[in-house]
Design an enzyme around this catalytic site. Sequence first.
Site: not given
Ligand code: NAD
Ligand code: LMR
Length: 330
Positions: A16, A18, A161, A189
């Site tokens: 993905g 991240i 954050d 969060h």
């Molecule tokens: P993305 O959709 O680009 O990538 C997610 C990846 O996870 C995909 O490649 C998908 O195939 C994989 N995936 C899905 N189910 C899975 C499983 N069961 N096992 C292994 N891999 C699996 O998303 P992203 O932009 O990389 O974001 C990932 C997550 O992080 C999202 O939930 C997003 O909301 C969250 N996020 C959190 C924060 C925070 O501050 N806590 C900040 C930004 C994003």
């Molecule tokens: C962020 O804080 O950037 C993410 O958690 C936002 C989101 O919903 O993926």
Amino acid sequence: MTQAPPVNVTVTGAAGQIGYALLFRIASGQLLGQDKPVRLRLLEIPQAVKAAEGVALELEDCAFPLLAGTDIFDDPKKAFEGTNIALLVGARPRTKGMERGDLLEANGGIFKPQGEAINAGAADDVKVLVVGNPANTNALIAQANAPDVPAERFTAMTRLDHNRALAQLATKLAVPVSDIKKMTIWGNHSATQYPDIFHAEVKGENAAAAVNDQTWLAEEFIPRVAKRGAEIIEVRGASSAASAASAAIDHVHDWVNGTPEGDWVSMAVPSDGSYGVPAGLISSFPVTTTGGRYEIVQGLDLDDFSRDRIDASVKELADERDAVRKLGLI
Ligand code: NAD
Ligand code: LMR
């Protein structure tokens, strides 16, 4: 000189956004330190394994001296075998028409088996960071399904954050971020989080006093930080990725290597009842770390303004916990 054995780092959602920003920084030594070789264990769903293989080819092409190898899995049991650091990034995003309850249920299907796999096979010293949203409650699900792992090893990410709050405050006061210490994010969060500057310091001076602008604090700073994730989605057209990866590096780096004297960081960790947060909820607190362990900073005074905001965010966490309990996920 013989090199230390590699630390096993499992990253889920490795193909993905991240993941792409995170893996290269881990392999370059920024997660654990320049003296610690790492072995990457990538977990993806079967449809994304090929893309993860492509990322592994690029990792190989970087010739990172600290990267001992990269293995790719679509089975959580294998991916978490012997893992020392588990970064749970992959999650089910909210799609159109999905209610919050649907999202919790869909993610339960991911974080329950991952918790069980960590319980079954991770190394004794495993440390877990959940990034995938809803991060705090996903961490709770994983933790509840890993009864043999000490609960405090399960954490969720509010460091993004925290970093956002540092940057906004630094801009307001026209100082470098490095001049600001003791920022705190409390709660979930989510948009209910509470970024607290009442205990923060700017070159030793109280930050709230330095700002001296209650309207800016209540109407600009707090909502800007709390809704920054939505702002990034709106402006970039996709959720934060490089900044989220950077915060994940900061979180684990500081957990493993310690926080500097005179400062603290924000981590969502299982509450021990501190500050009236019900024990067991994975809520953000100010923490200091040393020797690979964190401690919640004690003894901070909270006025009604802060108390009300912390209580609102903690209530949201309690509601999410109750919802996943009803679904039989914890
Ligand atoms: P993305 O959709 O680009 O990538 C997610 C990846 O996870 C995909 O490649 C998908 O195939 C994989 N995936 C899905 N189910 C899975 C499983 N069961 N096992 C292994 N891999 C699996 O998303 P992203 O932009 O990389 O974001 C990932 C997550 O992080 C999202 O939930 C997003 O909301 C969250 N996020 C959190 C924060 C925070 O501050 N806590 C900040 C930004 C994003
Ligand atoms: C962020 O804080 O950037 C993410 O958690 C936002 C989101 O919903 O993926």
